[in-house]
Design an enzyme around this catalytic site. Sequence first.
Site, mmCIF file in Angstrom:
data_model
loop_
_atom_site.group_PDB
_atom_site.id
_atom_site.type_symbol
_atom_site.label_atom_id
_atom_site.label_comp_id
_atom_site.label_asym_id
_atom_site.label_seq_id
_atom_site.Cartn_x
_atom_site.Cartn_y
_atom_site.Cartn_z
ATOM 1 N N ARG A 29 -42.509 50.436 -13.357
ATOM 2 C CA ARG A 29 -43.607 51.285 -12.895
ATOM 3 C C ARG A 29 -44.570 51.689 -14.013
ATOM 4 O O ARG A 29 -45.793 51.564 -13.877
ATOM 5 C CB ARG A 29 -43.042 52.583 -12.273
ATOM 6 C CG ARG A 29 -42.537 52.456 -10.883
ATOM 7 C CD ARG A 29 -41.349 53.363 -10.679
ATOM 8 N NE ARG A 29 -40.227 52.767 -11.395
ATOM 9 C CZ ARG A 29 -39.397 51.897 -10.832
ATOM 10 N NH1 ARG A 29 -39.495 51.615 -9.574
ATOM 11 N NH2 ARG A 29 -38.438 51.330 -11.526
ATOM 12 N N THR A 30 -44.025 52.199 -15.113
ATOM 13 C CA THR A 30 -44.885 52.788 -16.139
ATOM 14 C C THR A 30 -45.754 51.724 -16.800
ATOM 15 O O THR A 30 -46.961 51.906 -16.962
ATOM 16 C CB THR A 30 -44.019 53.509 -17.192
ATOM 17 O OG1 THR A 30 -43.096 54.360 -16.510
ATOM 18 C CG2 THR A 30 -44.874 54.330 -18.135
ATOM 19 N N LYS B 284 -34.206 50.034 -35.879
ATOM 20 C CA LYS B 284 -34.904 51.311 -35.711
ATOM 21 C C LYS B 284 -35.496 51.812 -37.030
ATOM 22 O O LYS B 284 -34.971 51.568 -38.090
ATOM 23 C CB LYS B 284 -33.936 52.356 -35.158
ATOM 24 C CG LYS B 284 -34.396 52.938 -33.841
ATOM 25 C CD LYS B 284 -33.466 54.023 -33.387
ATOM 26 C CE LYS B 284 -32.158 53.473 -32.869
ATOM 27 N NZ LYS B 284 -31.248 54.526 -32.442
ATOM 28 N N ARG C 62 -43.337 53.011 -25.309
ATOM 29 C CA ARG C 62 -42.020 53.464 -24.836
ATOM 30 C C ARG C 62 -40.981 53.022 -25.841
ATOM 31 O O ARG C 62 -41.021 51.890 -26.335
ATOM 32 C CB ARG C 62 -41.694 52.879 -23.461
ATOM 33 C CG ARG C 62 -40.233 53.141 -23.046
ATOM 34 C CD ARG C 62 -39.943 52.754 -21.623
ATOM 35 N NE ARG C 62 -40.564 53.687 -20.688
ATOM 36 C CZ ARG C 62 -40.332 53.685 -19.372
ATOM 37 N NH1 ARG C 62 -39.489 52.815 -18.851
ATOM 38 N NH2 ARG C 62 -40.914 54.569 -18.595
ATOM 39 N N HIS D 214 -41.306 62.246 -21.023
ATOM 40 C CA HIS D 214 -42.007 61.201 -20.272
ATOM 41 C C HIS D 214 -43.165 61.926 -19.572
ATOM 42 O O HIS D 214 -43.122 62.181 -18.373
ATOM 43 C CB HIS D 214 -41.039 60.565 -19.263
ATOM 44 C CG HIS D 214 -41.526 59.317 -18.603
ATOM 45 N ND1 HIS D 214 -42.824 58.846 -18.720
ATOM 46 C CD2 HIS D 214 -40.880 58.424 -17.784
ATOM 47 C CE1 HIS D 214 -42.930 57.720 -18.009
ATOM 48 N NE2 HIS D 214 -41.771 57.450 -17.435
HETATM 49 N N1 CP Z 1 -40.172 56.107 -13.614
HETATM 50 C C1 CP Z 1 -40.270 55.195 -14.605
HETATM 51 O O1 CP Z 1 -40.542 55.492 -15.758
HETATM 52 O O2 CP Z 1 -40.019 53.908 -14.192
HETATM 53 P P1 CP Z 1 -40.012 52.604 -15.146
HETATM 54 O O3 CP Z 1 -38.833 52.756 -16.060
HETATM 55 O O4 CP Z 1 -39.883 51.441 -14.197
HETATM 56 O O5 CP Z 1 -41.308 52.589 -15.893
#
Ligand code: CP
Length: 305
Positions: free
Chosen positions: A54-55, A82, A104, A132
């Site tokens: 999604r993000t 890291k 991310r 987030h």
């Molecule tokens: N809600 C959310 O962050 O979904 P994704 O991990 O698919 O981006």
Amino acid sequence: GRDLLGIEGLSAPEIVGLLDLAEEFIVLNRQIEKKCTTLRGRTQINIFFEASTRTQSSFEIAGKRLGADVMNMSVSSSSLKKGETLIDTAITLNAMNPDILVVRHHASGAVALLARKVDCCVVNAGDGAHEHPTQALLDALTIRRNKGRIAGLTVAICGDVLHSRVARSNILLLGALGANVRVVAPSTLLPAGIENFGVEVHRSMASGLDGADIVMMLRLQRERMAGSFIPSVKEYFHFYGLDEDKLRYARPDALVMHPGPMNRGVEIDSGVADGPQSLIREQVEMGVAVRMAVLDALARKLPNA
Ligand code: CP
């Protein structure tokens, strides 16, 4: 500042301003012609060190609808060392003169670290169990559109609070806008000191959902669980999975949310996820609008904007 690293540090008027701006993009997104020019000539790089559906896709769509050139870098976290590598990556990307980086990372604080090494705007698309922020903004927008307000609502955030950046950002945002926030989870899935975040803590769904306007379910993040956080998935679903019986503890007009990805039959029953009280699909639509609002707001802070 020029970055969006978390809800922490945003004032209530700033949050409301972003939600109001997102409302305008909902209208644009429902039109046939969805493009505008705020980010024309600008370069946006999405760099996801951790999986996303999604993000990442909504940040890509959002950037493109605002006219930016959007590049997606996919990074396999297994090849990542890291710290050192993260900073090298930041310096490399910075040399390409991007305007916006959307990042991310699986480590809390990694996005803030990267932001210190680059000259452009940085947006946190999720860092470890920390924040987030765009998820909390899209959740707030979804709630406000369906309930007409945030202040005074009782929101129950249920499940794996311990590993959840979504929970943390939502607790900060909903608290700032005057909601009564509860967390509902077994003790093993609650972070130490959660009471200090101004939330009510419940260990049963019966008490936690009693009188709730919004029931926000969290994914059980088994990939982050090394030891025995839950007895078994079956038992977890029995006590904490949201099914129609448990949803009856909440107000009759309660609405159900889940940030995704969902584990059907683990934290939420399919019938509830797809049922009349579910806002889960609307949350995804709001995600594009909110990310456009965030990018638009940052664009105004870019040099020569
Ligand atoms: N809600 C959310 O962050 O979904 P994704 O991990 O698919 O981006």
